[in-house]
Design an enzyme around this catalytic site. Structure first.
Site, PDB file in Angstrom:
ATOM      1  N   PHE A 236      20.654  32.965  52.882  1.00 59.03           N
ATOM      2  CA  PHE A 236      20.871  32.113  54.059  1.00 59.03           C
ATOM      3  C   PHE A 236      22.014  32.555  54.956  1.00 59.03           C
ATOM      4  CE2 PHE A 236      19.432  29.478  50.428  1.00 59.03           C
ATOM      5  CZ  PHE A 236      18.107  29.343  50.812  1.00 59.03           C
ATOM      6  N   GLY A 463      14.103  36.217  50.184  1.00 62.60           N
ATOM      7  CA  GLY A 463      13.249  35.114  49.747  1.00 62.60           C
ATOM      8  C   GLY A 463      12.019  34.842  50.590  1.00 62.60           C
ATOM      9  N   ILE A 600       1.153  34.997  63.353  1.00 68.05           N
ATOM     10  CA  ILE A 600       1.599  34.778  61.972  1.00 68.05           C
ATOM     11  C   ILE A 600       1.027  35.878  61.087  1.00 68.05           C
ATOM     12  CG2 ILE A 600       1.623  33.166  60.034  1.00 68.05           C
ATOM     13  CD1 ILE A 600       3.230  32.291  62.573  1.00 68.05           C
ATOM     14  N   PRO A 603       0.421  34.099  56.451  1.00 64.59           N
ATOM     15  CA  PRO A 603       0.363  32.638  56.573  1.00 64.59           C
ATOM     16  C   PRO A 603       1.008  31.870  55.425  1.00 64.59           C
ATOM     17  CG  PRO A 603      -1.754  33.618  57.117  1.00 64.59           C
ATOM     18  CD  PRO A 603      -0.894  34.726  56.603  1.00 64.59           C
ATOM     19  N   LYS A 672       7.050  37.002  66.057  1.00 63.70           N
ATOM     20  CA  LYS A 672       8.438  36.658  66.381  1.00 63.70           C
ATOM     21  C   LYS A 672       9.088  36.104  65.107  1.00 63.70           C
ATOM     22  CE  LYS A 672       7.482  33.914  70.051  1.00 63.70           C
ATOM     23  NZ  LYS A 672       7.708  33.160  71.329  1.00 63.70           N
ATOM     24  N   GLY A 673      10.385  35.860  65.166  1.00 62.22           N
ATOM     25  CA  GLY A 673      11.106  35.396  63.984  1.00 62.22           C
ATOM     26  C   GLY A 673      10.820  33.943  63.654  1.00 62.22           C
ATOM     27  N   GLY A 675      12.730  32.405  60.451  1.00 62.03           N
ATOM     28  CA  GLY A 675      13.676  31.856  59.475  1.00 62.03           C
ATOM     29  C   GLY A 675      14.630  30.839  60.066  1.00 62.03           C
ATOM     30  N   GLU A 676      15.205  31.150  61.200  1.00 63.57           N
ATOM     31  CA  GLU A 676      16.234  30.266  61.759  1.00 63.57           C
ATOM     32  C   GLU A 676      15.630  29.019  62.405  1.00 63.57           C
ATOM     33  OE1 GLU A 676      19.204  31.872  61.176  1.00 63.57           O
ATOM     34  OE2 GLU A 676      18.445  33.924  60.992  1.00 63.57           O
TER      35      GLU A 676
HETATM   36 MO1  MOS Z   1      20.727  34.565  58.542  1.00 61.67          MO
HETATM   37  S1  MOS Z   1      22.265  33.230  58.903  1.00 61.67           S
HETATM   38  O1  MOS Z   1      20.979  35.755  59.693  1.00 61.67           O
HETATM   39  O2  MOS Z   1      20.797  34.997  56.969  1.00 61.67           O
END
Ligand code: MOS
Length: 717
Positions: A236, A463, A600, A603, A672-673, A675-676
């Site tokens: 994270f 992860g 995606i 999926p 596109k990303g 995670g954030e």
């Molecule tokens: Mo993220 S805060 O770039 O692991």
């Protein structure tokens, strides 16, 4: 993508390894002769070590060495060049001198032949300190706040224009510090192969950045350092730099001339690997009666340490999220006697979006305009800061998907007007955005004689399922099934890849894998001749040409598109909450999270990514709070018993929905990303739902029951 595997979504390629324990994390290696290290932390918050008694520890059974600032080998990278001044700020230097800069700061490392013996001996190390008065409270130290870079101010149009708007409000929003709480503790095994050659197994988001970091600290040639991080159990943002405990293990291995393992305890995870910084924000926002924004002023002040200026730019969201002619932001950081914060999922934006998206919700009630409608009225059609076209933006589609998913039409605009079975019910929503990037990366693709495809790149997978996404990309291009593809990563000797961070891996490393597979296939087609075929029989071609294998390494980088277009991923979080009027307990009843993340690629892992981020956001909204006893500058709740995180019982049905339209410019996959944006905006969505349920606006996270208790009257009226 038409491949059947793709439409159904491949399961995690490493899922079986993980659930059977066959996946080996950084702490799970045992080089011959390995011994164990345990850190000793400062019990004061600021001052100097007057003396440190290590005799009892040194005599304890099995102890090989105790290292402190007194006997530590000098670390080459810490040396100040002759005639140069010691820089006032920088990263923390382990065992450098007798200064104490924060509570829990490592003052010694004890090395013994078992972990238990090292831990026992560590308890015998006694330090005497000369304590100085410390400052750990942000609110009492705002006079020390300064702009982290430049003047910390950014203005578009007229500053403070919101004040001239017919409908306006100004409010303060506060988030506490939050700690990364990955399941896997940070851990390192350090092994010197020669006096100038080092191998480490360490938890890192980037094996090559860690290689660089260690090379700089120990002044070793980069090529002499081998970094392995095959599996990472969540990070994270907490594993984007070389931390003091890693330096301690490397030093310890040097001193005892044996491989050394150092695993942080859970309590150490709160003081040793950064956190999301406690931040105060103030937003002034104003609109015309028709909902058109007139101006936004966004101030932020976040805490940092005395030794490092940590800067995450939380107010930036107010410039980029909506079309508003006048936006001014003022960002400052305040040095305190604490350890440095660091990046944590959605760094900056997660904090900023709590304030902005709460304020926008407040404005929607003041205007009596539906919160989704208000956002659509102010939708930015081009980047509001520079007028650049978006590479792709399907936020309006996302609103629609999410509103349908949560049942937004059941929402009552009047707060505290719905009760069900003795609970107050409410709906809320909020937007998240985060820059989409493509960076430099390389990948090697090797076709073996037996038809196995090997893909190699030095990326880490913290992860999200990077291997699964990369194999999906490779499978699609090469036209071979996933079970014929092996993906190698987490090894610094593999082709160049950046750290896994900033939601950019699929775009960046995915592009490299795409390129390598495309180039490899072309090389096969050249061997076949006559323009080749779209589905070469790789095994036959290798055999015919008497080749044991065919391999290619390809590199990609950011392109001119990155300059021409504004590139962002977007999310919209929809929340339904139930609030118990007497006790103030908040239950998230349903969450619908919609991502505009381009195409995606994978999926199943995409869904997991969104669900994980949503859970992080629910934790941020309702539970997570690092508590310091300011009298001592010491953490109070540095355990999972006291630092509350959502558990299964706290998590409702979470629906992850995807617009799933490719971005034409970011990369060949159109991805596109993700995670954030999975987390950014979530806390505001929950707070907004709590307001809709109760009429109480909570502007300081987390929204614990004490902030809501005593609303029985709402049931009676
Ligand atoms: Mo993220 S805060 O770039 O692991």
């Amino acid at each position: 993508m038409t491949n059947d595997t793709m439409t159904k979504g491949m399961s995690r390629i490493d899922g079986r390894l993980k659930v059977t324990g066959a996946a080996r994390y950084s702490a799970e290696f045992t080089p011959a002769g390995m011994v164990y290290a345990v850190l000793v932390g400062s019990t004061i918050t600021k001052g100097t070590i007057r003396s440190i008694d290590t005799k009892a520890a040194e005599k304890a059974p099995g102890v090989l060495a105790v290292i402190t600032h007194i006997n530590s080998p000098k670390i080459a990278g810490y040396r100040v060049e002759p005639g140069k001044q010691e820089p006032a700020k920088g990263t923390y230097k382990l065992f450098y001198n007798n200064k104490i800069l924060f509570n829990g700061q490592p003052i010694a490392v004890v090395i013994a032949n078992t972990f238990e013996r090292a831990q026992y001996a560590a308890s015998l190390v006694k330090a005497q300190y000369i304590a100085d008065t410390h400052q750990t409270k942000l609110a009492e130290n705002t006079a020390k706040a300064f702009a982290p870079e430049g003047d910390g101010k950014k203005t578009r149009g007229i500053a403070d224009a919101w004040k001239t708007a017919p409908v306006k409000l100004e409010q303060e929003y506060i988030i506490p510090s939050e700690t990364h709480s990955p399941m896997e503790l940070h851990a390192i095994i350090a092994k010197w192969d020669a006096p100038d050659k080092l191998t480490v197994w360490t938890k890192t988001q980037g094996v090559q950045d860690t290689q660089d970091g260690i090379a700089n600290i120990f002044k070793l040639p980069k090529a002499n350092i081998q970094v392995n991080s095959k599996f990472v159990g969540g990070a994270f943002g907490s594993a984007l730099q070389v931390w003091p405990h890693e330096v301690a293990a490397i030093l310890a291995a040097q001193v005892v001339k044996r491989p050394v393992k150092l695993v942080l305890g859970r309590a150490d995870m709160f003081t040793s690997v950064g956190y999301r910084p406690h931040t105060w924000q103030k937003i002034g926002i104003g609109a015309n009666a028709d909902g058109k924004l007139v101006g936004i002023t966004h101030e932020a002040n976040g805490q940092t340490s005395t030794y490092e200026d940590f800067n995450e730019g939380p107010a930036g969201v107010s410039h980029s999220t909506y079309a508003c002619p006048n936006v001014n932001t003022i960002y400052k950081i305040t040095p305190l006697d604490i350890g440095s914060p660091t990046w944590m999922r959605g760094p900056g934006e997660a904090t900023g979006a709590f304030a902005l998206e709460s304020a926008l919700d407040e404005l929607s009630y003041a205007l009596n305009i539906d919160p989704i409608e208000l956002r659509i009225i102010n939708n930015a059609e081009t980047d509001p800061d520079n007028g650049k076209p978006f590479s792709s933006k399907y936020l309006k589609e996302a609103y629609k998907l999410g509103a349908d998913g949560i049942g937004w039409s059941d929402r009552k605009a009047k707060p505290a007007s719905v009760t069900k079975n003795g609970w107050l019910e409410g709906y809320g929503m909020a937007v998240g955005m985060f820059g989409a990037y493509r960076d430099k990366a390389s990948a090697r693709a090797i076709m073996m004689a037996d038809g196995t495809l090997i893909i190699q790149t030095a990326v880490s997978d913290i992860g999200p399922g990077t291997g699964t996404a990369m194999v999906t990309i490779a499978s699609d291009i090469m036209g071979i099934p996933a079970d014929k593809i092996r993906f190698d990563m987490g090894d610094s000797s593999l082709p160049q890849a950046p750290s896994q961070g900033g939601s950019s891996t699929t775009a960046t490393v995915g592009s490299a894998v795409y390129q390598a597979c495309t180039d490899l296939k072309e090389n096969f087609q050249k061997l076949i001749g006559n323009g080749g075929t779209d589905k070469p029989d790789y095994v036959a071609v290798l055999k015919k040409n008497n080749l044991p294998k065919l391999e290619v390494t390809s590199a990609v980088s950011g392109g001119p598109e990155m300059e021409k277009y504004a590139m962002y991923s977007w999310s919209v979080h929809f929340i339904k909450v139930l609030v118990h009027p007497a006790t103030g307990v908040v239950k998230v009843d349903k969450a619908v999270c919609v991502a505009d993340s381009g195409h995606i690629v994978s999926p199943k892992t995409a869904r997991s990514q969104i669900v994980g981020g949503a859970i992080g956001g629910i934790g941020m909204a309702l539970m997570e709070e690092v508590i310091i006893d300011h009298r001592y500058g010491r953490l109070v709740n540095n355990s999972f018993a006291d630092y509350h995180l959502p558990v299964n019982a706290d998590i409702p049905q979470i629906e992850a929905l995807f617009v799933n339209k490719p971005d034409p410019y970011l990369n060949p996959m159109g991805a596109k990303g993700m995670g954030e944006i999975a987390l950014i905006g979530m806390a505001a969505a929950v707070a907004n739902a709590v307001f809709n349920a109760t009429g109480k606006r909570i502007r300081e996270l987390p929204i614990t029951p004490d902030k809501l208790v005593g609303m029985e009257n709402l049931l009676e009226s």
